[in-house]
Design a protein around this motif. Sequence first.
Motif, PDB file in Angstrom:
ATOM      1  N   GLU A  13       0.477  -1.491   0.170  1.00 42.86           N
ATOM      2  CA  GLU A  13      -0.188  -0.321  -0.184  1.00 42.86           C
ATOM      3  C   GLU A  13       0.472   1.182  -0.001  1.00 42.86           C
ATOM      4  OE1 GLU A  13      -2.425   0.935   3.230  1.00 42.86           O
ATOM      5  OE2 GLU A  13      -0.827   0.297   4.884  1.00 42.86           O
ATOM      6  N   VAL A  14       0.146   2.522  -0.138  1.00 40.96           N
ATOM      7  CA  VAL A  14       1.058   3.539  -1.034  1.00 40.96           C
ATOM      8  C   VAL A  14       0.976   4.261   0.792  1.00 40.96           C
ATOM      9  CG1 VAL A  14       1.437   5.951  -1.631  1.00 40.96           C
ATOM     10  CG2 VAL A  14       0.765   3.553  -2.948  1.00 40.96           C
ATOM     11  N   LEU A  15       1.819   4.260   1.639  1.00 40.18           N
ATOM     12  CA  LEU A  15       2.302   5.529   2.318  1.00 40.18           C
ATOM     13  C   LEU A  15       3.230   6.661   2.704  1.00 40.18           C
ATOM     14  CD1 LEU A  15       2.870   2.579   5.089  1.00 40.18           C
ATOM     15  CD2 LEU A  15       0.824   3.774   5.062  1.00 40.18           C
ATOM     16  N   PRO A  16       3.059   7.357   3.295  1.00 41.90           N
ATOM     17  CA  PRO A  16       3.918   8.692   3.395  1.00 41.90           C
ATOM     18  C   PRO A  16       5.607   8.120   3.702  1.00 41.90           C
ATOM     19  CG  PRO A  16       1.676   9.872   4.130  1.00 41.90           C
ATOM     20  CD  PRO A  16       1.379   8.057   4.142  1.00 41.90           C
ATOM     21  N   ALA A  17       6.491   8.158   2.849  1.00 37.09           N
ATOM     22  CA  ALA A  17       7.583   8.016   3.185  1.00 37.09           C
ATOM     23  C   ALA A  17       8.221   8.104   4.989  1.00 37.09           C
ATOM     24  CB  ALA A  17       8.538   8.985   2.431  1.00 37.09           C
ATOM     25  N   ASP A  18       7.387   8.676   5.376  1.00 39.39           N
ATOM     26  CA  ASP A  18       8.382   9.153   6.324  1.00 39.39           C
ATOM     27  C   ASP A  18       7.831   7.985   7.544  1.00 39.39           C
ATOM     28  OD1 ASP A  18      10.009  11.189   6.712  1.00 39.39           O
ATOM     29  OD2 ASP A  18       8.546  12.449   6.999  1.00 39.39           O
ATOM     30  N   ALA A  25       5.732   5.203   6.649  1.00 41.10           N
ATOM     31  CA  ALA A  25       6.599   3.419   5.473  1.00 41.10           C
ATOM     32  C   ALA A  25       7.995   3.593   6.522  1.00 41.10           C
ATOM     33  CB  ALA A  25       6.849   3.471   3.940  1.00 41.10           C
ATOM     34  N   ARG A  26       8.529   4.465   6.724  1.00 41.72           N
ATOM     35  CA  ARG A  26      10.049   3.819   7.124  1.00 41.72           C
ATOM     36  C   ARG A  26      10.564   3.725   8.741  1.00 41.72           C
ATOM     37  NH1 ARG A  26      12.545   8.055   5.394  1.00 41.72           N
ATOM     38  NH2 ARG A  26      13.452   7.400   3.812  1.00 41.72           N
ATOM     39  N   LYS A  27       9.090   4.363   9.619  1.00 43.33           N
ATOM     40  CA  LYS A  27       8.824   4.546  10.814  1.00 43.33           C
ATOM     41  C   LYS A  27       8.964   2.498  10.770  1.00 43.33           C
ATOM     42  CE  LYS A  27       6.874   5.915  15.149  1.00 43.33           C
ATOM     43  NZ  LYS A  27       6.002   7.239  15.524  1.00 43.33           N
ATOM     44  N   ILE A  28       7.663   2.953  10.610  1.00 44.13           N
ATOM     45  CA  ILE A  28       7.150   1.309  10.594  1.00 44.13           C
ATOM     46  C   ILE A  28       8.178   0.176   9.975  1.00 44.13           C
ATOM     47  CG2 ILE A  28       4.699  -0.315   9.759  1.00 44.13           C
ATOM     48  CD1 ILE A  28       3.671   1.915   9.430  1.00 44.13           C
ATOM     49  N   TYR A  29       8.889   0.373   9.117  1.00 45.38           N
ATOM     50  CA  TYR A  29       9.646  -0.928   9.506  1.00 45.38           C
ATOM     51  C   TYR A  29      10.255  -0.975   9.840  1.00 45.38           C
ATOM     52  CZ  TYR A  29      13.505  -2.507   6.613  1.00 45.38           C
ATOM     53  OH  TYR A  29      15.106  -4.129   6.059  1.00 45.38           O
ATOM     54  N   GLN A  30      11.162   0.402  10.377  1.00 43.02           N
ATOM     55  CA  GLN A  30      12.333   0.015  11.326  1.00 43.02           C
ATOM     56  C   GLN A  30      11.636  -0.740  12.864  1.00 43.02           C
ATOM     57  OE1 GLN A  30      13.113   4.252  11.780  1.00 43.02           O
ATOM     58  NE2 GLN A  30      14.492   4.126   9.926  1.00 43.02           N
ATOM     59  N   LYS A  82      10.666  -8.938  12.648  1.00 46.51           N
ATOM     60  CA  LYS A  82       9.153  -9.649  11.787  1.00 46.51           C
ATOM     61  C   LYS A  82       9.672  -9.854  10.367  1.00 46.51           C
ATOM     62  CE  LYS A  82       6.988 -10.292  15.125  1.00 46.51           C
ATOM     63  NZ  LYS A  82       5.661 -11.492  15.941  1.00 46.51           N
ATOM     64  N   ASP A  83       8.827 -10.046   9.219  1.00 50.73           N
ATOM     65  CA  ASP A  83       9.154 -10.318   7.923  1.00 50.73           C
ATOM     66  C   ASP A  83       8.612  -8.857   7.142  1.00 50.73           C
ATOM     67  OD1 ASP A  83       9.841 -10.989   6.107  1.00 50.73           O
ATOM     68  OD2 ASP A  83       8.497 -12.343   5.492  1.00 50.73           O
ATOM     69  N   PRO A  84       9.112  -7.925   7.090  1.00 46.49           N
ATOM     70  CA  PRO A  84       8.781  -6.797   6.566  1.00 46.49           C
ATOM     71  C   PRO A  84       9.632  -6.337   5.038  1.00 46.49           C
ATOM     72  CG  PRO A  84      10.730  -5.435   7.499  1.00 46.49           C
ATOM     73  CD  PRO A  84      10.547  -7.531   8.211  1.00 46.49           C
ATOM     74  N   ALA A  85       8.774  -5.951   4.193  1.00 42.60           N
ATOM     75  CA  ALA A  85      10.027  -5.854   2.977  1.00 42.60           C
ATOM     76  C   ALA A  85       9.144  -4.107   2.191  1.00 42.60           C
ATOM     77  CB  ALA A  85       8.810  -6.886   1.665  1.00 42.60           C
ATOM     78  N   LEU A  86       9.983  -3.358   2.296  1.00 45.50           N
ATOM     79  CA  LEU A  86       9.977  -1.723   2.046  1.00 45.50           C
ATOM     80  C   LEU A  86      10.464  -1.266   0.738  1.00 45.50           C
ATOM     81  CD1 LEU A  86       9.018   1.276   2.220  1.00 45.50           C
ATOM     82  CD2 LEU A  86      11.806   1.790   3.467  1.00 45.50           C
ATOM     83  N   LEU A  87       9.716  -0.895  -0.192  1.00 43.99           N
ATOM     84  CA  LEU A  87      10.206  -1.038  -1.608  1.00 43.99           C
ATOM     85  C   LEU A  87      10.026   0.826  -1.889  1.00 43.99           C
ATOM     86  CD1 LEU A  87      10.563  -1.441  -4.696  1.00 43.99           C
ATOM     87  CD2 LEU A  87       7.798  -1.370  -4.533  1.00 43.99           C
ATOM     88  N   THR A 115       6.156   9.417  -0.765  1.00 38.67           N
ATOM     89  CA  THR A 115       5.321   8.126  -0.254  1.00 38.67           C
ATOM     90  C   THR A 115       5.902   6.751  -0.494  1.00 38.67           C
ATOM     91  OG1 THR A 115       4.126   7.244  -2.818  1.00 38.67           O
ATOM     92  CG2 THR A 115       3.498   9.270  -0.936  1.00 38.67           C
ATOM     93  N   SER A 116       6.088   5.473   0.184  1.00 36.46           N
ATOM     94  CA  SER A 116       6.682   4.449  -0.414  1.00 36.46           C
ATOM     95  C   SER A 116       5.778   2.677  -0.309  1.00 36.46           C
ATOM     96  CB  SER A 116       8.200   3.864   0.579  1.00 36.46           C
ATOM     97  OG  SER A 116       8.918   5.483   0.618  1.00 36.46           O
ATOM     98  N   PHE A 117       6.362   2.144  -1.406  1.00 36.99           N
ATOM     99  CA  PHE A 117       5.515   0.836  -0.848  1.00 36.99           C
ATOM    100  C   PHE A 117       5.653  -0.314   0.227  1.00 36.99           C
ATOM    101  CE2 PHE A 117       3.998  -0.193  -5.338  1.00 36.99           C
ATOM    102  CZ  PHE A 117       2.150   0.019  -5.019  1.00 36.99           C
ATOM    103  N   LEU A 118       5.370  -0.608   1.226  1.00 39.42           N
ATOM    104  CA  LEU A 118       5.412  -1.182   2.088  1.00 39.42           C
ATOM    105  C   LEU A 118       4.845  -2.734   2.321  1.00 39.42           C
ATOM    106  CD1 LEU A 118       6.792  -1.259   5.497  1.00 39.42           C
ATOM    107  CD2 LEU A 118       4.646  -0.637   6.148  1.00 39.42           C
ATOM    108  N   ILE A 119       4.989  -3.487   2.694  1.00 42.90           N
ATOM    109  CA  ILE A 119       4.729  -4.580   2.824  1.00 42.90           C
ATOM    110  C   ILE A 119       5.191  -5.380   4.471  1.00 42.90           C
ATOM    111  CG2 ILE A 119       4.869  -7.121   2.072  1.00 42.90           C
ATOM    112  CD1 ILE A 119       4.828  -6.715  -0.768  1.00 42.90           C
TER     113      ILE A 119
END
Length: 706
Positions: free
Chosen positions: A97-102, A104-109, A116-121, A569-573
């Motif tokens: 899904e498309v999220l604001p870049a900040d 997406a990066r926060k969730i990824y971190q 866990k098993d993330p993937a940030l595009l 924005t960034s893709f975040l899985i």
Amino acid sequence: MKKMSVIAFLLLMVAPLAANGVVIPPHPVEPGIGGFKMNYHNVDITLDNGIARVKIEEEFENVSSHRLEAVYLFPIPSSAVISDFVMKVGDQVFKGEVLPADEARKIYQEIVAKLKDPALLEYVGSQLIRLSVFPFEPGEKRQFHIEYTQPLEISSNAYTMIYPLKIDSFLTAPIGRVSIRIKTTDEIAEVFSPTHTLKEVQVSGVSGREYIFQAVDFVPSSDVAMVFTASTEEIPSSVATFWDEKAGEGYFLLTLIPRLKEERIIPKDVVFVLDISGSMYGEKIEQAKKALEQVLQMLRSDDRFAIVTFDDGIYDLTGGLLSASEKGVWIEKVRRIQADGMTNIYGALQTSIDMFSRGDEGRFKVLLFLTDGAPTSGITETGRIVSDATNEARARNVHLFSFGVGTGVVAELLDRLVQENAGRVSYIVEGENIESKVTELYRSIETPALENVVISMEGIETAKVLPTGPHSLFSGYALRLSGLFFEEGDLKVTVEGTRGGERHTYEYYFQIDKIAGNEFVSRIWAQKRIALLANIYRYDSSLSEKAREEVAQEIIALSKKFNIINEFTSFLIAPERHLSYNAVVDRGGLGVAPQTTGSVMAAKSVAEMEMDQFVEGGTSDYRFVGSIGFYLKDEVWIEDNPEVEKLVPVKVKAFSQAYFDLFNVDDWLKEVLSLGEKVKFIYKGTLFETGDTGIENEKELEEFLK
């Protein structure tokens, strides 16, 4: 095995891969551990009305006995629009899904911290998709699915396309199976590849033709070049439309192809501007000189030329424009040019543009700029360089063409220069044979069809037509315009321009229909719109803070509507956000998402990636971040600055909250921390050192950043 840096691979800079998707570890894997294997690579390419729709499915396997961190890289053409991204793990399929870049990066971190098993595009350039995956368990298999739409280049009565397939030795074994299937309509008479053997296959009940390339245990050695020959003698101008019933509006994509007969050759004034700064040293300066020499040899007798070189100084070698009859002497002088010093792009452009007259003498005026595109001297702000050069160039009707040379090209600068000044750009990496690219680019200079083009539309209401110009048309090349419409009907497009001082007018007529099946048309418009807004956001100094925020909000809104990824924005899985669904993914795995992604980067290209990040046997022991050098000593990347030895370091523990906060301070620090887990660097007068020990609390870090 030493713990790898999560953030290091998040913003990893790699070689400018001409490759299909590839999974690599962020650092060289220890000998004997193994790595990743690609089990299969399936591609479906469907060509319709000059638009290629590409679906890719790849499966990677961790064939080592260790949990690995991974970076998935997929290069795409700069004109492509990404429409979906899917990762499949076992029986689960995860969509982005498309999220604001900040955000997406926060969730990824946060997910990384929990293992866990993330993937940030994230888009790191208009020609590269990067997906960070962690952890990748021993024996685990993951499938990646990508779809993109690409308007193809037109040359005479053929479309041309390059599908990126080559892999630069990052896998531990050949690809198990490769299948590339090309489907065409009746508009195409033949598909030919000079690089791969395509077999024509008969498919009953289907119009057009199908071609296929298949291989097992395959090691790609080149990209797949394809030529699609049209059934007609000339490819006609055309229109594609998409009607969004819910929104009550439509989108169109016009392809205009001028057919001006070459009754006379237009004489040219060509000013060569050659970067001879230290960053061009070695193979890059040799490539640039070869390109300059080749174009000099192609000048006609009525042409004139001048040569300007620059480092931190500006050197008018020819003393103004010379007759083409003197080119032989200057070819020999060009061969003796050497590189050294800083890079004053601003001064070089101002000096060279000033060599052209302001009057219209019936000559085609060309500035041919050869550089690695990294300004380090004089005025270095991209917006100022582009703005001032554009004002001067337009006052003299100068067209700016550019070769970006080497892997350190700041393509955002070069692309904006040519876009604003009705030219073209080509990128050349180290080791690449430049003859074909030089010939192709110069052909544009050789056959200008129309300058100072003005385009008008009437018949039905249209809006937000892009690109806004200025436009120049070149024989054999298409001009594509995208915009909105609100009703069906006849559209008249009038194209007016000059050639050799003479005025020419062309009229095109199109039937605009409400067609529901061409979603890609809206995706192409959205990509162009976001790119325009992003340039306004970055470079329009007259914008108030409120206006800038409004521009950013429109970008984010368009990004969410069309699933577009960019610096906003960034893709975040992420499984924790419940984005998974159980589904049967068809070949290509792309039947679910109706919208698209695209690049808003003003065209920061793959060539910006540093080639020495991955070399056989390990990484280079010296790298640049911006203009600052770093050397590797005892597994620590150290800023090449004598002040490092004089200062007491502030130690920051890797992966702590303080580390993440430092990473997010600015873009330069992101690149510095991407060097590795252990880095020593000076930031605003303070020496920082990241590693196994140090401060962890964000409040402790704040006092050192004030």
